[in-house]
Design a protein around this motif. Structure first.
Motif, PDB file in Angstrom:
ATOM      1  N   ILE A  30       0.827  -1.205   0.000  1.00 31.13           N
ATOM      2  CA  ILE A  30       0.000   0.000   0.000  1.00 31.13           C
ATOM      3  C   ILE A  30       0.866   1.262   0.000  1.00 31.13           C
ATOM      4  O   ILE A  30       0.440   2.325  -0.423  1.00 31.13           O
ATOM      5  N   THR A  33       1.205   2.141  -3.661  1.00 30.44           N
ATOM      6  CA  THR A  33      -0.022   2.296  -4.432  1.00 30.44           C
ATOM      7  C   THR A  33      -0.250   3.763  -4.758  1.00 30.44           C
ATOM      8  O   THR A  33      -0.043   4.638  -3.924  1.00 30.44           O
ATOM      9  N   GLN A  34      -0.681   4.009  -5.984  1.00 23.54           N
ATOM     10  CA  GLN A  34      -0.922   5.379  -6.423  1.00 23.54           C
ATOM     11  C   GLN A  34      -2.393   5.579  -6.751  1.00 23.54           C
ATOM     12  O   GLN A  34      -3.103   4.641  -7.112  1.00 23.54           O
ATOM     13  N   HIS A  35      -2.837   6.814  -6.634  1.00 24.47           N
ATOM     14  CA  HIS A  35      -4.212   7.206  -6.899  1.00 24.47           C
ATOM     15  C   HIS A  35      -4.195   8.164  -8.089  1.00 24.47           C
ATOM     16  O   HIS A  35      -3.431   9.120  -8.111  1.00 24.47           O
ATOM     17  N   VAL A  36      -5.037   7.895  -9.062  1.00 24.78           N
ATOM     18  CA  VAL A  36      -5.097   8.740 -10.256  1.00 24.78           C
ATOM     19  C   VAL A  36      -6.402   9.514 -10.241  1.00 24.78           C
ATOM     20  O   VAL A  36      -7.468   8.965  -9.973  1.00 24.78           O
ATOM     21  N   SER A  37      -6.319  10.807 -10.514  1.00 23.80           N
ATOM     22  CA  SER A  37      -7.522  11.642 -10.609  1.00 23.80           C
ATOM     23  C   SER A  37      -7.389  12.561 -11.811  1.00 23.80           C
ATOM     24  O   SER A  37      -6.293  12.834 -12.296  1.00 23.80           O
ATOM     25  N   VAL A  50      -1.384  12.182 -10.579  1.00 22.64           N
ATOM     26  CA  VAL A  50      -1.052  10.940  -9.893  1.00 22.64           C
ATOM     27  C   VAL A  50      -0.492  11.306  -8.520  1.00 22.64           C
ATOM     28  O   VAL A  50       0.396  12.139  -8.403  1.00 22.64           O
ATOM     29  N   ARG A  52       0.288   9.551  -4.354  1.00 21.13           N
ATOM     30  CA  ARG A  52       0.339   8.353  -3.523  1.00 21.13           C
ATOM     31  C   ARG A  52      -1.004   8.190  -2.819  1.00 21.13           C
ATOM     32  O   ARG A  52      -1.606   9.160  -2.360  1.00 21.13           O
ATOM     33  N   TYR A  53      -1.474   6.953  -2.736  1.00 21.76           N
ATOM     34  CA  TYR A  53      -2.774   6.680  -2.129  1.00 21.76           C
ATOM     35  C   TYR A  53      -2.819   7.134  -0.672  1.00 21.76           C
ATOM     36  O   TYR A  53      -3.815   7.704  -0.224  1.00 21.76           O
ATOM     37  N   ASP A  55      -1.376   9.570   0.681  1.00 22.72           N
ATOM     38  CA  ASP A  55      -1.458  11.028   0.795  1.00 22.72           C
ATOM     39  C   ASP A  55      -2.908  11.504   0.774  1.00 22.72           C
ATOM     40  O   ASP A  55      -3.216  12.587   1.265  1.00 22.72           O
ATOM     41  N   THR A  56      -3.793  10.709   0.184  1.00 20.50           N
ATOM     42  CA  THR A  56      -5.216  11.058   0.115  1.00 20.50           C
ATOM     43  C   THR A  56      -6.061  10.098   0.946  1.00 20.50           C
ATOM     44  O   THR A  56      -7.266   9.993   0.734  1.00 20.50           O
ATOM     45  N   PHE A  57      -5.434   9.388   1.887  1.00 17.19           N
ATOM     46  CA  PHE A  57      -6.141   8.403   2.705  1.00 17.19           C
ATOM     47  C   PHE A  57      -7.211   9.117   3.530  1.00 17.19           C
ATOM     48  O   PHE A  57      -6.949  10.162   4.125  1.00 17.19           O
TER      49      PHE A  57
END
Length: 87
Positions: A30, A33-37, A50, A52-53, A55-57
């Motif tokens: 985790i 893991t990266q988050h794309v928006s 892009v 890091r997941y 960072d936006t948890f």
């Protein structure tokens, strides 16, 4: 206060990881893991961002646990830190 405990994918025992076909345990972590928006840019075009997941948890307080055997120590340390902040 609520603390979210995340059991990291890389915490799987090596034998179980080999059986599931995971070659690199850190690949599925985790922490990687990266988050794309997509957001509208200043020029009116859609831009991909892009991040890091973690960072936006959505939880303010969380602990990433890689070794399930360390759970008692992590819970004890979390409680110790909480009581040092409150008291």
């Amino acid at each position: 206060m609520t603390v979210f405990i995340v059991l990291d994918r890389s915490a799987i025992a090596p034998a179980a990881a080999a059986a599931s076909g995971a070659s690199d345990p850190d690949k599925d972590s985790i922490m990687n893991t990266q988050h794309v928006s997509f957001a509208m840019g200043p020029d009116g075009r859609m831009e991909m961002k892009v991040a890091r997941y973690l960072d936006t948890f959505p939880f303010k307080y969380y602990v990433v646990l890689r070794d399930i055997h360390g759970l008692p120590a992590v819970l004890a340390e979390t409680l110790r830190q909480y009581y040092s902040l409150v008291g």
